[in-house]
Design a protein around this motif. Structure first.
Motif, PDB file in Angstrom:
ATOM      1  N   PHE A 102      -6.355  -1.452   1.935  1.00  0.00           N
ATOM      2  CA  PHE A 102      -4.798  -1.319   2.378  1.00  0.00           C
ATOM      3  C   PHE A 102      -4.658  -1.723   3.935  1.00  0.00           C
ATOM      4  CE2 PHE A 102      -5.545   1.549  -1.105  1.00  0.00           C
ATOM      5  CZ  PHE A 102      -4.423   1.451  -1.972  1.00  0.00           C
ATOM      6  N   PHE A 153       7.870   7.631   0.865  1.00  0.00           N
ATOM      7  CA  PHE A 153       6.933   7.937  -0.050  1.00  0.00           C
ATOM      8  C   PHE A 153       7.481   8.671  -1.248  1.00  0.00           C
ATOM      9  CE2 PHE A 153       3.721   7.254   3.448  1.00  0.00           C
ATOM     10  CZ  PHE A 153       2.758   6.468   2.746  1.00  0.00           C
ATOM     11  N   PHE A 200      -4.620   8.172   4.531  1.00  0.00           N
ATOM     12  CA  PHE A 200      -5.165   7.195   3.696  1.00  0.00           C
ATOM     13  C   PHE A 200      -4.118   6.196   3.400  1.00  0.00           C
ATOM     14  CE2 PHE A 200      -3.478   8.141  -0.466  1.00  0.00           C
ATOM     15  CZ  PHE A 200      -2.762   9.405  -0.038  1.00  0.00           C
ATOM     16  N   GLY A 201      -4.637   4.975   2.566  1.00  0.00           N
ATOM     17  CA  GLY A 201      -3.414   4.055   2.104  1.00  0.00           C
ATOM     18  C   GLY A 201      -2.333   3.663   3.267  1.00  0.00           C
ATOM     19  N   TYR A 202      -1.247   3.693   3.018  1.00  0.00           N
ATOM     20  CA  TYR A 202      -0.141   3.096   3.932  1.00  0.00           C
ATOM     21  C   TYR A 202       0.260   4.135   5.176  1.00  0.00           C
ATOM     22  CZ  TYR A 202       0.393  -0.111   0.078  1.00  0.00           C
ATOM     23  OH  TYR A 202       0.223  -0.901  -1.109  1.00  0.00           O
ATOM     24  N   ASP A 203      -0.602   5.175   5.221  1.00  0.00           N
ATOM     25  CA  ASP A 203      -0.182   6.234   6.288  1.00  0.00           C
ATOM     26  C   ASP A 203      -0.112   5.704   7.794  1.00  0.00           C
ATOM     27  OD1 ASP A 203       0.007   8.483   4.644  1.00  0.00           O
ATOM     28  OD2 ASP A 203      -1.959   9.202   5.025  1.00  0.00           O
ATOM     29  N   HIS A 258       5.376  13.986   0.457  1.00  0.00           N
ATOM     30  CA  HIS A 258       6.132  13.696  -0.836  1.00  0.00           C
ATOM     31  C   HIS A 258       5.390  14.647  -1.920  1.00  0.00           C
ATOM     32  CE1 HIS A 258       2.991  11.100   0.208  1.00  0.00           C
ATOM     33  NE2 HIS A 258       2.947  10.593  -1.174  1.00  0.00           N
ATOM     34  N   ARG A 259       4.216  14.600  -1.670  1.00  0.00           N
ATOM     35  CA  ARG A 259       3.337  15.514  -2.765  1.00  0.00           C
ATOM     36  C   ARG A 259       3.657  16.940  -2.533  1.00  0.00           C
ATOM     37  NH1 ARG A 259      -0.699  12.651  -1.389  1.00  0.00           N
ATOM     38  NH2 ARG A 259      -0.202  10.922  -2.457  1.00  0.00           N
ATOM     39  N   LYS A 283       0.897  16.946   7.930  1.00  0.00           N
ATOM     40  CA  LYS A 283       1.166  15.716   6.950  1.00  0.00           C
ATOM     41  C   LYS A 283       1.279  16.460   5.472  1.00  0.00           C
ATOM     42  CE  LYS A 283       0.043  12.033   3.875  1.00  0.00           C
ATOM     43  NZ  LYS A 283      -0.813  11.467   3.327  1.00  0.00           N
ATOM     44  N   ASP A 317       1.674  10.721  -9.986  1.00  0.00           N
ATOM     45  CA  ASP A 317       1.550   9.405  -9.501  1.00  0.00           C
ATOM     46  C   ASP A 317       2.622   9.146  -8.408  1.00  0.00           C
ATOM     47  OD1 ASP A 317       1.021   6.691 -10.512  1.00  0.00           O
ATOM     48  OD2 ASP A 317       2.952   6.213 -10.553  1.00  0.00           O
ATOM     49  N   SER A 318       2.303   8.400  -7.305  1.00  0.00           N
ATOM     50  CA  SER A 318       2.770   8.043  -6.137  1.00  0.00           C
ATOM     51  C   SER A 318       2.748   6.839  -5.560  1.00  0.00           C
ATOM     52  CB  SER A 318       2.168   9.003  -5.296  1.00  0.00           C
ATOM     53  OG  SER A 318       0.665   8.836  -4.996  1.00  0.00           O
ATOM     54  N   GLY A 319       3.535   6.530  -4.378  1.00  0.00           N
ATOM     55  CA  GLY A 319       3.647   5.156  -3.836  1.00  0.00           C
ATOM     56  C   GLY A 319       4.550   5.173  -2.608  1.00  0.00           C
ATOM     57  N   SER A 321       1.831   0.446  -5.486  1.00  0.00           N
ATOM     58  CA  SER A 321       1.122   0.696  -4.270  1.00  0.00           C
ATOM     59  C   SER A 321      -0.248   0.754  -4.212  1.00  0.00           C
ATOM     60  CB  SER A 321       1.660   2.015  -3.695  1.00  0.00           C
ATOM     61  OG  SER A 321       3.004   1.921  -3.728  1.00  0.00           O
ATOM     62  N   ALA A 322      -1.159   1.158  -5.580  1.00  0.00           N
ATOM     63  CA  ALA A 322      -2.384   0.871  -5.452  1.00  0.00           C
ATOM     64  C   ALA A 322      -2.812  -0.324  -5.619  1.00  0.00           C
ATOM     65  CB  ALA A 322      -2.796   2.096  -6.560  1.00  0.00           C
ATOM     66  N   LYS A 360      -8.375  14.444  -5.514  1.00  0.00           N
ATOM     67  CA  LYS A 360      -7.133  14.794  -6.114  1.00  0.00           C
ATOM     68  C   LYS A 360      -7.265  16.181  -6.925  1.00  0.00           C
ATOM     69  CE  LYS A 360      -3.944  11.348  -6.616  1.00  0.00           C
ATOM     70  NZ  LYS A 360      -3.459  10.154  -7.663  1.00  0.00           N
ATOM     71  N   LYS A 396       0.133   9.665 -18.274  1.00  0.00           N
ATOM     72  CA  LYS A 396      -1.285  10.141 -18.096  1.00  0.00           C
ATOM     73  C   LYS A 396      -1.372  11.677 -18.455  1.00  0.00           C
ATOM     74  CE  LYS A 396      -0.998   8.632 -13.354  1.00  0.00           C
ATOM     75  NZ  LYS A 396      -1.194   8.203 -12.185  1.00  0.00           N
TER      76      LYS A 396
HETATM   77  P1  IMP Z   1      -1.910   6.659  -7.512  1.00  0.00           P
HETATM   78  O1  IMP Z   1      -0.792   7.660  -7.180  1.00  0.00           O
HETATM   79  O2  IMP Z   1      -3.243   7.468  -7.203  1.00  0.00           O
HETATM   80  O3  IMP Z   1      -1.723   5.754  -8.440  1.00  0.00           O
HETATM   81  O4  IMP Z   1      -1.750   5.801  -6.047  1.00  0.00           O
HETATM   82  C1  IMP Z   1      -0.824   5.669  -5.234  1.00  0.00           C
HETATM   83  C2  IMP Z   1      -1.048   4.889  -3.998  1.00  0.00           C
HETATM   84  O5  IMP Z   1       0.008   4.853  -2.938  1.00  0.00           O
HETATM   85  C3  IMP Z   1      -2.528   5.124  -3.178  1.00  0.00           C
HETATM   86  O6  IMP Z   1      -3.438   4.069  -3.420  1.00  0.00           O
HETATM   87  C4  IMP Z   1      -1.748   4.726  -1.864  1.00  0.00           C
HETATM   88  O7  IMP Z   1      -2.052   3.531  -1.442  1.00  0.00           O
HETATM   89  C5  IMP Z   1      -0.326   5.050  -1.853  1.00  0.00           C
HETATM   90  N1  IMP Z   1       0.130   6.345  -1.530  1.00  0.00           N
HETATM   91  C6  IMP Z   1       0.254   7.440  -2.114  1.00  0.00           C
HETATM   92  N2  IMP Z   1       0.600   8.632  -1.341  1.00  0.00           N
HETATM   93  C7  IMP Z   1       0.277   8.248   0.063  1.00  0.00           C
HETATM   94  C8  IMP Z   1       0.244   8.846   1.266  1.00  0.00           C
HETATM   95  O8  IMP Z   1       0.324  10.277   1.098  1.00  0.00           O
HETATM   96  N3  IMP Z   1      -0.082   7.943   2.089  1.00  0.00           N
HETATM   97  C9  IMP Z   1      -0.677   6.806   2.127  1.00  0.00           C
HETATM   98  N4  IMP Z   1      -0.434   6.154   1.015  1.00  0.00           N
HETATM   99  C10 IMP Z   1      -0.136   6.867  -0.204  1.00  0.00           C
END
Ligand code: IMP
Length: 206
Positions: free
Chosen positions: A101, A127, A161-164, A189-190, A184, A75-77, A91-92, A19, A59
């Motif tokens: 995940f 997202f 990664f994550g829920y992609d 969203h980011r 992507k 922060d994201s999810g 989400s995390a 990040k 944060k």
């Molecule tokens: P944090 O923003 O690092 O606290 O965590 C956000 C969580 O949301 C991550 O661990 C992922 O599981 C999920 N997440 C956030 N952005 C994405 C993405 O672009 N793709 C898939 N999962 C995401």
């Protein structure tokens, strides 16, 4: 937005090197030098906000006050309509201590099936990302971005990664897990939250 001097030092309030690298790349054209909260040995605050924006603010403010420098945090999810927006800010956490995940995606799917969410319309999700820029005196700005779509099952694709692997962005028939990462990153969203931050930085430095 308050002006940031060229060459100013900014803290990236994250202990995640990926990040920090991404944010550094984004800030470089503006002449800012980014240091991470991890490098400065700043403690990670408790994220007990009720929204992405509140958690990003917690944060960013903690890092700005700890370092005496402006700080940026995100922060994201994933928010699923049929689940009342869950997992959302959790989400995390749904990935558990192992950050599993595959398990988190399965949990989402089980809850969708229990809710009889069996058409794309009932499987809508987005997202979300909130970026907070804070100054040591507590002043702050928030920038938010979203990407809408719906969830598919089973998971598809090894990228991302994550829920992609379960997220099909609107207008596409491949998941974020199958999509070229550059593509992507251009629509995520980011990316949308960062675009708003960059526009504000540009205006503030002109
Ligand atoms: P944090 O923003 O690092 O606290 O965590 C956000 C969580 O949301 C991550 O661990 C992922 O599981 C999920 N997440 C956030 N952005 C994405 C993405 O672009 N793709 C898939 N999962 C995401």
């Amino acid at each position: 937005m308050r002006r940031l001097e060229q060459g100013a030092k900014l803290v990236v309030a994250s202990h995640n090197p990926g990040k920090v690298r991404e944010i550094n790349d984004l800030l470089r054209p503006f002449g800012f030098r980014a240091v991470s909260a991890g490098e400065l040995g700043l403690p990670e605050p408790v994220e007990d906000g009720a929204t992405f924006a509140e958690n990003a603010l917690i944060k960013a403010r903690a890092a700005a006050q700890g370092a005496g420098l402006p700080a940026l945090a995100d922060d994201s999810g994933l928010c699923v309509d049929a689940l009342g927006g869950e997992p959302g800010i959790h989400s995390a956490r749904w990935g558990g201590p192992e950050k599993d995940f595959v398990m988190a995606m399965r949990l989402v799917e089980e809850k969708l099936q229990a809710a009889h969410a069996d058409t794309p319309d009932r499987r809508k999700a987005h997202f979300a990302c909130a970026l907070a820029l804070a100054w040591p005196d507590g002043e702050a700005e928030i920038f938010e971005g979203r990407v809408h779509g719906h969830l598919t099952w089973p998971p598809r694709g090894e990228r991302g990664f994550g829920y992609d692997p379960v997220f099909l962005p609107e207008g596409h028939d491949i998941t974020f897990g199958e999509m070229d990462p550059e593509k992507k990153h251009a629509m995520s969203h980011r990316a949308r939250a960062f675009e708003k931050l960059v526009a504000a930085l540009r205006e503030a430095s002109s």
